[in-house]
Design a protein around this motif. Structure first.
Motif, PDB file in Angstrom:
ATOM      1  N   UNK A  46       0.866  -1.180   0.000  1.00  0.00           N
ATOM      2  CA  UNK A  46       0.000   0.000   0.000  1.00  0.00           C
ATOM      3  C   UNK A  46       0.902   1.229   0.000  1.00  0.00           C
ATOM      4  N   UNK A  47       0.646   2.162  -0.886  1.00  0.00           N
ATOM      5  CA  UNK A  47       1.535   3.325  -1.006  1.00  0.00           C
ATOM      6  C   UNK A  47       1.398   4.290   0.162  1.00  0.00           C
ATOM      7  N   UNK A  48       0.326   4.176   0.928  1.00  0.00           N
ATOM      8  CA  UNK A  48       0.156   4.984   2.128  1.00  0.00           C
ATOM      9  C   UNK A  48       0.271   4.056   3.336  1.00  0.00           C
ATOM     10  N   UNK A  49       1.209   4.342   4.206  1.00  0.00           N
ATOM     11  CA  UNK A  49       1.516   3.448   5.324  1.00  0.00           C
ATOM     12  C   UNK A  49       1.704   4.264   6.599  1.00  0.00           C
ATOM     13  N   UNK A  50       1.443   3.614   7.731  1.00  0.00           N
ATOM     14  CA  UNK A  50       1.514   4.274   9.035  1.00  0.00           C
ATOM     15  C   UNK A  50       2.542   3.561   9.894  1.00  0.00           C
ATOM     16  N   UNK A  51       3.486   4.330  10.458  1.00  0.00           N
ATOM     17  CA  UNK A  51       4.508   3.800  11.357  1.00  0.00           C
ATOM     18  C   UNK A  51       4.185   4.286  12.762  1.00  0.00           C
ATOM     19  N   UNK A  52       3.850   3.365  13.653  1.00  0.00           N
ATOM     20  CA  UNK A  52       3.413   3.733  15.008  1.00  0.00           C
ATOM     21  C   UNK A  52       4.380   3.195  16.050  1.00  0.00           C
ATOM     22  N   UNK A  96       4.725  12.479   6.785  1.00  0.00           N
ATOM     23  CA  UNK A  96       3.899  13.322   7.651  1.00  0.00           C
ATOM     24  C   UNK A  96       4.109  12.824   9.072  1.00  0.00           C
ATOM     25  N   UNK A  97       4.833  13.600   9.870  1.00  0.00           N
ATOM     26  CA  UNK A  97       5.237  13.161  11.203  1.00  0.00           C
ATOM     27  C   UNK A  97       4.273  13.617  12.299  1.00  0.00           C
ATOM     28  N   UNK A  98       4.249  12.803  13.350  1.00  0.00           N
ATOM     29  CA  UNK A  98       3.592  13.150  14.609  1.00  0.00           C
ATOM     30  C   UNK A  98       2.101  13.428  14.438  1.00  0.00           C
ATOM     31  N   UNK A  99       1.426  12.475  13.852  1.00  0.00           N
ATOM     32  CA  UNK A  99      -0.018  12.593  13.663  1.00  0.00           C
ATOM     33  C   UNK A  99      -0.705  12.191  14.963  1.00  0.00           C
ATOM     34  N   UNK A 100      -1.401  13.145  15.578  1.00  0.00           N
ATOM     35  CA  UNK A 100      -2.090  12.880  16.835  1.00  0.00           C
ATOM     36  C   UNK A 100      -3.410  13.625  16.866  1.00  0.00           C
ATOM     37  N   UNK A 101      -4.305  13.167  17.714  1.00  0.00           N
ATOM     38  CA  UNK A 101      -5.674  13.669  17.750  1.00  0.00           C
ATOM     39  C   UNK A 101      -5.729  15.168  17.986  1.00  0.00           C
ATOM     40  N   UNK A 102      -6.643  15.825  17.259  1.00  0.00           N
ATOM     41  CA  UNK A 102      -6.951  17.243  17.452  1.00  0.00           C
ATOM     42  C   UNK A 102      -5.765  18.159  17.200  1.00  0.00           C
ATOM     43  N   UNK A 122       3.626   8.145  -2.697  1.00  0.00           N
ATOM     44  CA  UNK A 122       3.858   7.423  -1.456  1.00  0.00           C
ATOM     45  C   UNK A 122       3.755   8.390  -0.278  1.00  0.00           C
ATOM     46  N   UNK A 123       3.090   7.940   0.787  1.00  0.00           N
ATOM     47  CA  UNK A 123       2.979   8.744   2.002  1.00  0.00           C
ATOM     48  C   UNK A 123       3.292   7.856   3.203  1.00  0.00           C
ATOM     49  N   UNK A 124       4.181   8.325   4.061  1.00  0.00           N
ATOM     50  CA  UNK A 124       4.500   7.622   5.304  1.00  0.00           C
ATOM     51  C   UNK A 124       4.080   8.498   6.475  1.00  0.00           C
ATOM     52  N   UNK A 125       3.081   8.046   7.219  1.00  0.00           N
ATOM     53  CA  UNK A 125       2.647   8.729   8.433  1.00  0.00           C
ATOM     54  C   UNK A 125       3.405   8.151   9.622  1.00  0.00           C
ATOM     55  N   UNK A 148      -5.582   2.267   6.455  1.00  0.00           N
ATOM     56  CA  UNK A 148      -4.140   2.350   6.199  1.00  0.00           C
ATOM     57  C   UNK A 148      -3.420   1.263   7.001  1.00  0.00           C
ATOM     58  N   UNK A 149      -2.548   0.479   6.361  1.00  0.00           N
ATOM     59  CA  UNK A 149      -1.793  -0.539   7.103  1.00  0.00           C
ATOM     60  C   UNK A 149      -0.841   0.095   8.110  1.00  0.00           C
ATOM     61  N   UNK A 150      -0.725  -0.540   9.272  1.00  0.00           N
ATOM     62  CA  UNK A 150       0.089  -0.022  10.367  1.00  0.00           C
ATOM     63  C   UNK A 150       1.251  -0.955  10.643  1.00  0.00           C
ATOM     64  N   UNK A 151       2.438  -0.388  10.789  1.00  0.00           N
ATOM     65  CA  UNK A 151       3.629  -1.127  11.214  1.00  0.00           C
ATOM     66  C   UNK A 151       4.002  -0.612  12.594  1.00  0.00           C
ATOM     67  N   UNK A 152       4.095  -1.523  13.555  1.00  0.00           N
ATOM     68  CA  UNK A 152       4.325  -1.140  14.950  1.00  0.00           C
ATOM     69  C   UNK A 152       5.796  -1.274  15.342  1.00  0.00           C
ATOM     70  N   UNK A 153       6.277  -0.298  16.099  1.00  0.00           N
ATOM     71  CA  UNK A 153       7.574  -0.366  16.756  1.00  0.00           C
ATOM     72  C   UNK A 153       7.337  -0.590  18.242  1.00  0.00           C
ATOM     73  N   UNK A 154       8.152  -1.429  18.857  1.00  0.00           N
ATOM     74  CA  UNK A 154       7.980  -1.741  20.273  1.00  0.00           C
ATOM     75  C   UNK A 154       9.121  -1.142  21.093  1.00  0.00           C
TER      76      UNK A 154
END
Length: 225
Positions: A46-52, A96-102, A122-125, A148-154
């Motif tokens: 997916x060209x738009x992906x989320x790194x959490x 696009x960094x630091x996406x958080x509510x409000x 391509x967009x990486x959130x 959007x698919x999410x990739x998690x860091x622990x």
């Protein structure tokens, strides 16, 4: 004869650049999925992906590696405006960094996702939370983000955590021995942010006091913290 007056040593807070290159990224089980995502570009499903992940887990470092590789522009979520979306996507890749509510313009973000899909960009959130945890008022944006698919860091394991302490010391040109690293690794909260803050404190206090960074100094500072 009057005693000599010794001038007080002043500590100046100078900027310390943290290396965000691929060679300086510390690998471990906690960030393996994120590194695989970056190394797998441009073959993303997916060209738009989320790194959490939590603060200091390596999101910005991975995003910087990808931006260098993909020629991506970078912005923070709260700086994004509808008028600025076409320019932000001009290279076909955007962080696009630091996406958080409000803390962002929902309509601007919705426009970004639509235009990225139309242009094949391509967009990486990046964000501490996953999209489903955000309280979003715009229904269409909420449904788009949750797809959007999410990739998690622990949080880092012991080996990675010790490596981070050494890296943060190296970034500040501090020479420390194994006893300092071991002391910090067994007493700090297991997070990259905590390690960074502890090293910054050690550096500033060692400079202020005119002392080397030793286990004894680390013990004093953590005891007083």
């Amino acid at each position: 004869m009057a005693g000599r007056v010794h001038p007080r040593q002043l500590a100046f807070s100078l900027p310390h650049a943290e290396s965000l290159s691929r060679d300086n990224f510390l690998e471990g089980p906690a960030n393996a999925a994120g590194l695989a995502l970056i190394d797998g570009w441009p073959e993303w499903p997916n060209r738009i992906t989320w790194l959490a992940g939590p603060e200091g887990s390596g999101k910005s470092h991975l995003a910087a590696i990808w931006a260098e590789e993909a020629g991506a522009r970078s912005t923070t979520a709260n700086a994004l405006s509808a008028a600025g979306v076409p320019g932000a996507l001009a290279t076909g890749a955007l962080v696009v960094e630091d996406l958080k509510a409000k803390d962002f313009d929902e309509r601007a973000l919705f426009h970004l996702m639509n235009l990225a899909r139309e242009d094949g960009a391509y967009v990486l959130f990046t964000g501490r939370d996953v999209p489903a945890a955000l309280d979003i008022e715009l229904n269409d944006l909420r449904s788009r983000l949750r797809a959007v698919p999410v990739v998690m860091l622990r949080p880092p394991d012991d080996q990675l955590f010790r490596g981070l302490i050494v890296k943060f010391c190296a970034d500040r040109q501090l020479t420390v021995d194994e006893s300092v690293v071991s002391y910090l690794a067994t007493r700090l909260e297991r997070s990259s942010a905590a390690a960074r803050q502890a090293v910054e404190l050690l550096d500033s206090e060692a400079l202020r006091l005119g002392r080397p960074v030793t286990r004894a100094l680390a013990a004093e500072l953590l005891r007083d913290a």
